[in-house]
Design an enzyme around this catalytic site. Structure first.
Site, PDB file in Angstrom:
ATOM      1  N   HIS A 199       2.939  12.058  -1.360  1.00 45.91           N
ATOM      2  CA  HIS A 199       2.451  13.173  -1.506  1.00 45.91           C
ATOM      3  C   HIS A 199       3.592  14.201  -1.847  1.00 45.91           C
ATOM      4  O   HIS A 199       4.725  14.412  -0.993  1.00 45.91           O
ATOM      5  CB  HIS A 199       2.072  13.667   0.074  1.00 45.91           C
ATOM      6  CG  HIS A 199       0.989  13.162   0.573  1.00 45.91           C
ATOM      7  ND1 HIS A 199      -0.243  13.572   0.154  1.00 45.91           N
ATOM      8  CD2 HIS A 199       0.835  12.147   1.702  1.00 45.91           C
ATOM      9  CE1 HIS A 199      -1.370  12.747   0.782  1.00 45.91           C
ATOM     10  NE2 HIS A 199      -0.784  11.857   1.683  1.00 45.91           N
ATOM     11  N   HIS A 231     -19.930  13.488   2.245  1.00 42.73           N
ATOM     12  CA  HIS A 231     -20.199  14.486   3.145  1.00 42.73           C
ATOM     13  C   HIS A 231     -19.746  16.097   2.183  1.00 42.73           C
ATOM     14  O   HIS A 231     -20.115  17.087   2.487  1.00 42.73           O
ATOM     15  CB  HIS A 231     -19.756  14.711   4.400  1.00 42.73           C
ATOM     16  CG  HIS A 231     -18.218  14.608   4.357  1.00 42.73           C
ATOM     17  ND1 HIS A 231     -17.377  13.577   3.932  1.00 42.73           N
ATOM     18  CD2 HIS A 231     -17.115  15.457   4.823  1.00 42.73           C
ATOM     19  CE1 HIS A 231     -16.080  13.752   3.991  1.00 42.73           C
ATOM     20  NE2 HIS A 231     -16.133  15.004   4.730  1.00 42.73           N
ATOM     21  N   HIS A 261      -2.081   7.246  -4.841  1.00 39.16           N
ATOM     22  CA  HIS A 261      -2.111   5.964  -4.101  1.00 39.16           C
ATOM     23  C   HIS A 261      -2.430   4.802  -4.969  1.00 39.16           C
ATOM     24  O   HIS A 261      -3.029   4.738  -5.914  1.00 39.16           O
ATOM     25  CB  HIS A 261      -3.658   6.325  -3.152  1.00 39.16           C
ATOM     26  CG  HIS A 261      -3.978   4.936  -2.567  1.00 39.16           C
ATOM     27  ND1 HIS A 261      -5.146   4.336  -3.361  1.00 39.16           N
ATOM     28  CD2 HIS A 261      -3.797   4.145  -1.529  1.00 39.16           C
ATOM     29  CE1 HIS A 261      -5.442   3.161  -2.400  1.00 39.16           C
ATOM     30  NE2 HIS A 261      -4.435   3.211  -1.461  1.00 39.16           N
ATOM     31  N   ASN A 263      -2.638   0.116  -4.175  1.00 38.22           N
ATOM     32  CA  ASN A 263      -2.908  -0.678  -3.200  1.00 38.22           C
ATOM     33  C   ASN A 263      -2.936  -2.120  -4.093  1.00 38.22           C
ATOM     34  O   ASN A 263      -3.785  -2.172  -4.876  1.00 38.22           O
ATOM     35  CB  ASN A 263      -3.762  -0.591  -2.180  1.00 38.22           C
ATOM     36  CG  ASN A 263      -4.210  -1.481  -1.032  1.00 38.22           C
ATOM     37  OD1 ASN A 263      -5.158  -2.240  -1.116  1.00 38.22           O
ATOM     38  ND2 ASN A 263      -3.116  -2.122  -0.313  1.00 38.22           N
ATOM     39  N   VAL A 264      -2.398  -3.244  -3.758  1.00 41.21           N
ATOM     40  CA  VAL A 264      -2.671  -4.472  -3.909  1.00 41.21           C
ATOM     41  C   VAL A 264      -2.936  -5.503  -2.730  1.00 41.21           C
ATOM     42  O   VAL A 264      -1.834  -5.136  -2.070  1.00 41.21           O
ATOM     43  CB  VAL A 264      -1.800  -5.167  -5.065  1.00 41.21           C
ATOM     44  CG1 VAL A 264      -2.276  -4.518  -6.456  1.00 41.21           C
ATOM     45  CG2 VAL A 264      -0.403  -5.111  -4.764  1.00 41.21           C
ATOM     46  N   SER A 268       0.799  -1.322   0.004  1.00 41.06           N
ATOM     47  CA  SER A 268       0.110  -0.001  -0.021  1.00 41.06           C
ATOM     48  C   SER A 268       1.054   1.198  -0.061  1.00 41.06           C
ATOM     49  O   SER A 268       1.935   1.233   0.690  1.00 41.06           O
ATOM     50  CB  SER A 268      -0.931   0.129   1.055  1.00 41.06           C
ATOM     51  OG  SER A 268      -1.662   1.057   1.250  1.00 41.06           O
ATOM     52  N   GLY A 284      -3.583  -3.193  13.711  1.00 42.53           N
ATOM     53  CA  GLY A 284      -2.415  -3.132  12.732  1.00 42.53           C
ATOM     54  C   GLY A 284      -1.366  -1.993  13.362  1.00 42.53           C
ATOM     55  O   GLY A 284      -1.763  -1.293  14.501  1.00 42.53           O
ATOM     56  N   ARG A 285      -0.411  -1.881  12.601  1.00 46.02           N
ATOM     57  CA  ARG A 285       0.455  -0.902  13.157  1.00 46.02           C
ATOM     58  C   ARG A 285       0.093   0.513  12.761  1.00 46.02           C
ATOM     59  O   ARG A 285       0.518   0.730  11.537  1.00 46.02           O
ATOM     60  CB  ARG A 285       1.844  -1.498  12.555  1.00 46.02           C
ATOM     61  CG  ARG A 285       3.120  -0.438  13.212  1.00 46.02           C
ATOM     62  CD  ARG A 285       4.429  -1.177  12.785  1.00 46.02           C
ATOM     63  NE  ARG A 285       5.525  -0.212  13.241  1.00 46.02           N
ATOM     64  CZ  ARG A 285       6.094   0.816  12.729  1.00 46.02           C
ATOM     65  NH1 ARG A 285       5.804   1.048  11.329  1.00 46.02           N
ATOM     66  NH2 ARG A 285       7.061   1.281  13.304  1.00 46.02           N
TER      67      ARG A 285
END
Lengths: 303, 303
Positions: free
Chosen positions: B98, B177, B108, B110-111, B94, B261-262
C-alpha cells in the site's frame, strides 16, 4: 392487519423514535433519509437514515428494510436446510452508531422478522434481534447499566430469557481469529417462534424499545470526557475489529450481500475511519490494555 | 531434495529478492522481520516481513509461511470434496503493498504450493499464484506494462496461458456486491498439477520472479506525482473496497483464518488507513470517476 403489516408498522415507528432519540442525544445533526426500492424480479425497499459528523455521532445509520425473494440465500439456510428453496419476506430495523469520542462505545441494534413460504406448506415465520455494546475505554457502570436495561426488557418474558440471550450474544459477537468478543455484549436471539406470534412480537418490541434507554444515558455521561490523539488512535485501531467482525462473521451482513441487498445500506455499519497496523499492541498496564479484560464474557449483574 | 524442500528453498529466496527490490524502490525504509512458529498439534511457521511509513510505501508486507494440519479447512475443500479429511502442507509467499501516493496502485502477489495426503493414497499436490494491480488514478500505460510483464512470464508455458489466467484473475478479484473488479487484474491460477511437477513449479517461479518487474517500474514512474487531500481522500475510500474484498471473498484470507493461521500475518494485507462513507460517489466527469471504466475486465494487450 396480517402479521407482515403489523410488524412493518411497528418497525417504521421504531425507526422514527430511535432517530428522534439519537438526534436529541447528538444535539446538532439530523438523520438524512434515503428511501430506496429494489427493482426487478425481487421486490423490496427501505428507508436508510444516515447521520454524519454530528456533535457526538461521527457516523450513524438507522435503517428500515423490507425485502422479498424467491429463494432464501445460503446465510439463512445453513442451519435450516428445510428452508432451502422457500420464498421469503425479511424485514427489520438495523443500526450502528459510531461516536467521535473514544470514551463513548459504539453500539448496534437490530430487530427482524422473517416469513418463508413454500407451496403446499404452512408459512414459517420467526423473529430475531438484539443489541450489543463495543467500548474502547470501558466504564464498568456503563456496562452494568446496559445489561440492566437489557434484563429489564427480557424479564417479563421468562426468568431465563436474559441469561440465555445474553449468552447467545456473547457467542454470536465473537471474533474467533482474535479470540475475543466484539465488546461487552447485550442480547441476541434468532429463530424465535415457539412462543407464538403475539408473545414473540411483544418481545421483539421490548428489545427494540429498550435500545435507546440502554444507550443514550451512556452518551450523556461520556460525551464531554476529554480525549486526545492517543485515544483517537486507539479507537481507530479497535474499529478495525468491528470491520473484521462485520465482514467475516456477521450473518446479517452476509445475508444482505448474498441476497442482493442494497450494499450501501448494509455497509453503512462500517466505521467512518479505520486503522490497521501490523501487530499493534497496547502497552502493558496502559489505559488501552484495560480493554482486554472486557473482551471475554462476564456476568455483569451478579456479585 | 523432495518437492516440499525444493519449493521452500525457492520461496525463501523469492521473499528475499522481492524485499530487496522493494526496499530499493522505497529508497528509505527497510522490511522488519518477525519470525514465528505455530505451537501445538498443528505445526508451522513463517517469516513475516513488514515495512511501515517508508518514503514510498505506507504499509507493505511480504510473508513466507509454511503450515501443516491434519484436516484441510472448508475454504480449501469447498470445490474439492475428495480432499476432505486430508492432512496437508501449505506453503507460500504472499504480499500486499500500500503506497502513500494515490497515483501509485496497490499491488498484491501470491505464489503457493499445497500437498494433501490421506492414508493409502498417493499425495495430491498443486500450485497456485498470481498478482493483481489496484489503481486509484489509473494510467493506461501502467496497466499495459503490468499485463505485458504478466504475458511475458506466462507465454513460455503455452499460448493460451496468459489469456486463461488473466481471465481467471478478472473473475477471482471481483466484488459481486459492488459489481466491479478489484482493479485491473493480472494473473491468477490455482489447482495447477496437470503439467507435472517440473513445469508447474517452473511456471510458479516465472510468476513469482516477474512480480517486481511488473510493479517497480510503476512505482518509479508515479512516486513523484503530486497529490493533495482530495486524492488522498479518494484513495482512503477506495481502500475500503480492498478490505471488503479481502474479508468477504478472498479464499487465501479465509483459508488462513479458518486454518488457525497467524492472524496478524494474514491481515497484514489490510490498508493502514481506510474510510467508509455512506454512498460516497465520485462526481461525474471528475478525475475520480475515470476509475470506474477500469473496474470491469478489459483486453489490455490488443487493439
Amino acid at each position: 392487519m396480517n402479521m407482515l403489516e403489523q410488524v412493518k408498522a411497528y418497525l417504521l415507528d421504531l425507526q422514527d423514535r430511535i432517530c428522534a432519540d439519537l438526534e436529541r442525544a447528538d444535539g446538532q445533526a439530523r438523520f438524512v433519509e434515503d428511501a430506496w426500492t429494489r427493482e426487478g424480479r425481487l421486490g423490496g425497499g427501505g428507508r436508510t437514515r444516515v447521520m454524519n459528523d454530528g456533535a457526538v455521532i461521527e457516523k450513524g445509520g438507522v435503517n428500515f428494510s423490507h425485502v422479498q425473494g424467491d429463494q432464501l440465500p445460503p446465510a439463512a439456510t445453513a442451519s435450516r436446510p428445510e428452508l432451502a428453496g422457500c420464498s421469503y419476506h425479511a424485514m427489520g430495523v438495523s443500526l450502528v452508531i459510531h461516536p467521535h469520542n473514544p470514551y463513548i462505545p459504539t453500539s448496534h441494534a437490530n430487530v427482524r422478522f422473517f416469513i418463508a413460504e413454500k407451496e403446499g406448506a404452512e408459512p414459517i415465520w420467526w423473529f430475531g434481534g438484539g443489541y450489543d455494546l463495543t467500548p474502547y475505554y470501558p466504564f464498568e457502570e456503563d456496562c452494568i447499566h446496559w445489561h440492566e436495561t437489557a434484563k429489564a426488557a427480557a424479564d417479563p418474558f421468562g426468568e431465563n430469557v436474559y441469561d440465555e440471550h445474553k449468552r447467545w450474544c456473547d457467542e454470536y459477537f465473537y471474533l474467533k481469529h482474535r479470540e475475543e468478543t466484539r465488546g461487552v455484549g447485550g442480547l441476541f436471539f434468532d429463530d424465535l417462534n415457539e412462543w407464538g406470534f403475539e408473545r414473540s412480537f411483544a418481545y421483539m418490541q421490548a428489545v427494540g424499545d429498550s435500545y435507546t434507554k440502554a444507550y443514550v444515558p451512556i452518551i450523556e455521561k461520556r460525551k464531554d470526557h476529554e480525549y486526545g490523539e492517543r485515544q483517537r488512535d486507539f479507537q481507530l485501531y479497535r474499529r478495525g475489529r468491528y470491520v473484521e467482525f462485520n465482514l467475516v462473521f456477521d450473518r446479517g451482513t452476509l445475508f444482505g450481500l448474498q441476497s442482493g441487498g442494497r450494499t450501501e445500506s448494509i455497509l453503512m455499519s462500517l466505521p467512518p475511519l479505520v486503522k490497521w497496523g501490523y501487530n499493534w499492541q497496547a502497552e502493558e498496564g496502559s489505559e488501552e490494555a484495560r480493554l482486554n479484560a472486557f473482551l471475554s464474557p462476564r456476568d455483569w449483574l451478579k456479585g
